[in-house]
Design an enzyme around this catalytic site. Structure first.
Site, short mmCIF file in Angstrom:
data_model
loop_
_atom_site.label_atom_id
_atom_site.label_comp_id
_atom_site.label_asym_id
_atom_site.label_seq_id
_atom_site.Cartn_x
_atom_site.Cartn_y
_atom_site.Cartn_z
N PHE A 160 -16.43 -11.05 -8.61
CA PHE A 160 -16.17 -11.74 -7.25
C PHE A 160 -17.52 -13.09 -7.12
O PHE A 160 -18.02 -13.07 -5.93
CB PHE A 160 -16.38 -10.75 -5.93
CG PHE A 160 -15.10 -10.41 -5.74
CD1 PHE A 160 -14.60 -9.28 -6.62
CD2 PHE A 160 -14.30 -10.58 -4.56
CE1 PHE A 160 -13.37 -8.64 -6.48
CE2 PHE A 160 -13.09 -10.11 -4.63
CZ PHE A 160 -12.47 -9.14 -5.49
N LEU A 161 -17.74 -13.58 -8.38
CA LEU A 161 -18.77 -14.69 -8.25
C LEU A 161 -17.97 -15.69 -8.86
O LEU A 161 -18.42 -16.74 -9.35
CB LEU A 161 -19.83 -14.24 -9.30
CG LEU A 161 -20.98 -13.49 -8.50
CD1 LEU A 161 -22.05 -13.45 -9.28
CD2 LEU A 161 -21.39 -14.14 -6.89
N LYS A 206 -14.33 0.52 4.76
CA LYS A 206 -13.30 0.05 4.65
C LYS A 206 -13.52 -1.75 5.24
O LYS A 206 -13.50 -2.63 4.38
CB LYS A 206 -12.03 0.19 5.13
CG LYS A 206 -10.71 -0.78 5.15
CD LYS A 206 -10.37 -0.78 3.50
CE LYS A 206 -9.26 -2.04 3.35
NZ LYS A 206 -8.83 -2.22 1.89
N VAL A 247 0.81 -1.29 -0.18
CA VAL A 247 0.04 0.02 0.04
C VAL A 247 0.81 1.24 -0.06
O VAL A 247 0.66 2.33 -0.94
CB VAL A 247 -1.10 0.01 1.15
CG1 VAL A 247 -1.67 1.45 1.21
CG2 VAL A 247 -2.10 -1.15 0.94
N PHE A 289 -8.22 1.09 -0.99
CA PHE A 289 -9.35 -0.22 -1.62
C PHE A 289 -8.40 -0.87 -2.76
O PHE A 289 -8.82 -1.55 -3.57
CB PHE A 289 -10.35 0.44 -2.22
CG PHE A 289 -11.43 1.03 -1.03
CD1 PHE A 289 -11.98 0.36 -0.32
CD2 PHE A 289 -11.33 2.38 -0.84
CE1 PHE A 289 -12.61 0.75 0.86
CE2 PHE A 289 -11.99 2.95 0.02
CZ PHE A 289 -12.78 2.03 0.91
N GLY A 310 -7.64 -15.81 0.02
CA GLY A 310 -6.53 -15.74 0.80
C GLY A 310 -6.14 -14.38 0.80
O GLY A 310 -6.93 -13.52 0.46
N GLU A 351 -3.96 -6.16 -4.99
CA GLU A 351 -2.75 -6.43 -5.35
C GLU A 351 -2.80 -7.12 -6.67
O GLU A 351 -3.90 -7.84 -7.11
CB GLU A 351 -2.07 -7.58 -4.38
CG GLU A 351 -1.71 -7.19 -3.06
CD GLU A 351 -1.23 -8.08 -2.01
OE1 GLU A 351 -0.61 -8.89 -2.43
OE2 GLU A 351 -1.31 -7.78 -0.89
N ALA A 388 -16.09 -19.28 -8.07
CA ALA A 388 -16.11 -20.22 -7.23
C ALA A 388 -14.67 -20.83 -7.50
O ALA A 388 -14.03 -20.45 -8.49
CB ALA A 388 -17.06 -21.25 -7.62
N CYS A 420 -5.36 -9.44 3.17
CA CYS A 420 -6.50 -8.57 3.55
C CYS A 420 -7.89 -9.48 3.94
O CYS A 420 -8.28 -9.28 5.04
CB CYS A 420 -7.03 -7.62 2.44
SG CYS A 420 -5.46 -6.64 1.87
C1 UGA Z 1 -8.63 -7.23 -1.36
C2 UGA Z 1 -9.80 -5.96 -1.99
O1 UGA Z 1 -10.30 -6.62 -3.20
C3 UGA Z 1 -9.22 -4.61 -2.39
O2 UGA Z 1 -10.47 -3.64 -2.56
C4 UGA Z 1 -8.79 -4.07 -0.76
O3 UGA Z 1 -8.06 -2.95 -1.01
C5 UGA Z 1 -7.43 -5.21 -0.31
O4 UGA Z 1 -8.03 -6.65 -0.20
C6 UGA Z 1 -7.27 -4.68 1.00
O5 UGA Z 1 -7.93 -4.72 1.93
O6 UGA Z 1 -5.94 -4.24 0.92
P1 UGA Z 1 -6.48 -8.32 -2.51
O7 UGA Z 1 -6.38 -9.09 -1.25
O8 UGA Z 1 -5.34 -7.75 -3.29
O9 UGA Z 1 -7.75 -7.29 -2.36
O10 UGA Z 1 -7.03 -9.34 -3.60
P2 UGA Z 1 -8.73 -9.61 -4.24
O11 UGA Z 1 -8.42 -9.58 -5.90
O12 UGA Z 1 -9.74 -9.15 -3.58
O13 UGA Z 1 -8.42 -11.19 -3.97
C7 UGA Z 1 -8.68 -11.98 -2.70
C8 UGA Z 1 -8.84 -13.36 -2.57
O14 UGA Z 1 -10.26 -13.63 -3.09
C9 UGA Z 1 -7.87 -14.17 -3.69
O15 UGA Z 1 -7.50 -15.20 -3.10
C10 UGA Z 1 -8.95 -14.69 -4.83
O16 UGA Z 1 -8.51 -15.49 -5.41
C11 UGA Z 1 -10.32 -14.65 -4.10
N1 UGA Z 1 -11.46 -14.70 -5.09
C12 UGA Z 1 -11.59 -13.38 -5.59
C13 UGA Z 1 -12.23 -15.48 -5.53
O17 UGA Z 1 -11.87 -16.64 -4.91
N2 UGA Z 1 -13.18 -15.38 -6.26
C14 UGA Z 1 -13.53 -14.12 -6.76
O18 UGA Z 1 -14.61 -14.23 -7.44
C15 UGA Z 1 -12.61 -12.98 -6.30
#
Ligand code: UGA
Length: 435
Positions: A248-249, A203, A16, A151, A256, A154, A251, A259
């Site tokens: 974010f749908l 947040k 960040v 927000f 992980g 990564e 499966a 965050c």
């Molecule tokens: C997340 C949030 O999306 C950001 O908005 C936020 O700023 C950040 O946390 C934080 O609090 O710093 P991030 O952890 O980088 O971001 O990653 P995401 O892309 O959100 O994915 C998180 C996890 O969810 C991953 O393991 C991903 O594989 C999983 N995921 C995501 C799913 O299993 N299914 C989905 O449809 C989307």
């Protein structure tokens, strides 16, 4: 002083902090980046980027003359009135956020009527009020405080910073809140200006909602496995409803990262500390834990006991386009498989160095094809784009067995089956023939 060109300080040079610093430098601000890790500061000064984040190295290099690196907070205080705090807030054993790094920064601040802390780190609701009280009790009541949660994601952090969905600024209506609003003005993002507690809660609630969406679709996938429906089709149909939305749908084998797991637990604990039992989040966490282990059942269904079976894991990072291994599903999965006596070979295009520190007892391969050689089963853990281009005839030729478990519903089942392999997705049972 022109708002666009106001110099700022950023304390903490992790994902960040470094992205925020490089992003503001790109917008035209001079940025004093502070970290207690002298080695990291040395590497940054030498032009090295300690994390793998697409576009970050280039952004830092392009704005090198506006970025100043130091281990001395005094350098930031001398040049800037706004000091962004982007230090880690990892979970403690109780599930609460560990705020010790935040409070070291707070306590390092001198009395001042001309400075403000701008909190980027994710903190429990009420932290700002606590810090303001601490300032007041230590003769630093003039030090302002603004909550400005981050927000960015990564893997797409640079783009997210430069083109945010929204900027949330929580403040007491003083000069500092307005200065932060002015700072973000060139990004032209929707602004939510609010009080400090509401910004903090926005947040936590955003991350908890997204995590809930993932656990929800994962449970739908598990029901699809039993009923013969295909979760990818179901998500497509659901996502067209604008009240639901398609994002974010996906499966898979669970969320992980640094965050979601931490913030969902922190919100649950925070609510619990106030006497409110946040039932829904218990389920979100439990579904996610079970989801990481479901792959093991799928492997057992086809291979029987896993003792001495050779399993190849493709991808280890918690998601693609990052080397971040924090709370990656691969950690739980590999530990479960090792405990069952399986031999594991793994390949990740970027995260190997980080993974080696965390996953003992597995063989690291230099390519996907090398990892699958002699395998009884292959599990796709992280959807790196290169796995979508795999030659499945070559994969089938290299494997001993035939099973491919697609933990992210990322591969083309037709291509995998076409190579004579057995495809198992998450909530994607084999198509049933309509006679
Ligand atoms: C997340 C949030 O999306 C950001 O908005 C936020 O700023 C950040 O946390 C934080 O609090 O710093 P991030 O952890 O980088 O971001 O990653 P995401 O892309 O959100 O994915 C998180 C996890 O969810 C991953 O393991 C991903 O594989 C999983 N995921 C995501 C799913 O299993 N299914 C989905 O449809 C989307």
């Amino acid at each position: 002083m022109s708002a666009e060109r106001e110099p700022i300080g950023v304390i903490g040079t992790g994902y960040v902090g470094l992205v925020t610093a490089a992003g503001f430098a790109e917008v035209g601000n001079d940025v004093w980046c502070i970290d207690i890790d002298a080695d990291k500061i040395g590497r940054l000064e030498a032009g090295e980027i300690p994390i793998w984040e697409p576009g970050l190295k280039e952004l830092v290099a392009a704005n090198r003359e506006r970025l100043h690196f130091s281990t001395d907070i005094g350098d930031a205080l001398a040049h800037a009135r706004l000091l962004f705090v982007a230090v880690g807030t990892p979970p403690t054993y109780s599930g609460d956020a560990d705020l010790s790094a935040v409070y070291s920064v707070v306590d390092a601040m001198p009395a001042s009527d001309d400075h403000a802390l701008v909190m980027k780190s994710t903190v429990p609701c009420g932290t700002g009020a606590h810090i303001q009280r601490r300032f007041a009790e230590t003769g630093k009541a003039g030090f302002c405080y603004v909550s400005c949660p981050e927000f960015l994601k990564e893997g797409s952090a640079v783009a997210d910073f430069l083109d945010p969905d929204r900027v949330v600024v929580g403040d007491d209506g003083d000069w500092a809140g307005q200065a932060v609003v002015d700072l973000y003005a060139p990004l032209d993002a929707p602004l939510v200006r609010t009080d400090i507690r509401s910004a903090e809660m926005t947040k936590l609630a955003s991350n908890a909602f997204l995590a809930t969406k993932i656990s929800f679709i994962n449970e739908i996938a598990n029901v699809c496995d039993e009923t013969g429906a295909d979760v990818v089709e179901v998500a497509r149909g659901m996502g067209l409803d604008p009240r639901i939305g398609p994002k974010f749908l996906q499966a898979g084998i669970g969320f992980g990262g640094s965050c979601f797991p931490k913030d969902v637990t922190a919100l649950k604990q925070m609510a619990g500390n106030t006497g409110y039992h946040f039932q829904l989040l218990n389920a979100v966490i439990e579904v996610n834990e079970l989801q990481k282990r479901r792959v093991v059942q799928k492997l057992q269904k086809h291979l029987g006991p896993l003792t001495q079976k050779k399993i190849a894991l493709l991808g280890l990072a918690f998601k693609p386009n990052t080397d971040d291994m924090r709370e990656a599903s691969s950690l739980v999965l590999s530990a479960r498989l090792l405990a069952d006596g399986a031999a594991i070979s793994v390949y990740d295009p970027v995260a190997e160095e980080e993974a080696r520190k965390l996953i003992p007892g597995v063989t690291f391969a230099e390519s996907a094809l090398a990892a699958v050689a002699g395998a009884d089963a292959v599990v796709l853990v992280t959807e790196w784009s290169e796995f979508g281009e795999l030659d499945f005839a070559a994969v089938a030729g290299a494997m001993d067995g035939r099973l491919v478990v697609d933990g992210r519903n990322f591969l083309d089942p037709v291509a995998v089956r076409g190579a004579g392999l057995l495809y198992e997705g998450i909530g994607r049972p084999s198509p049933r023939r309509v006679s």
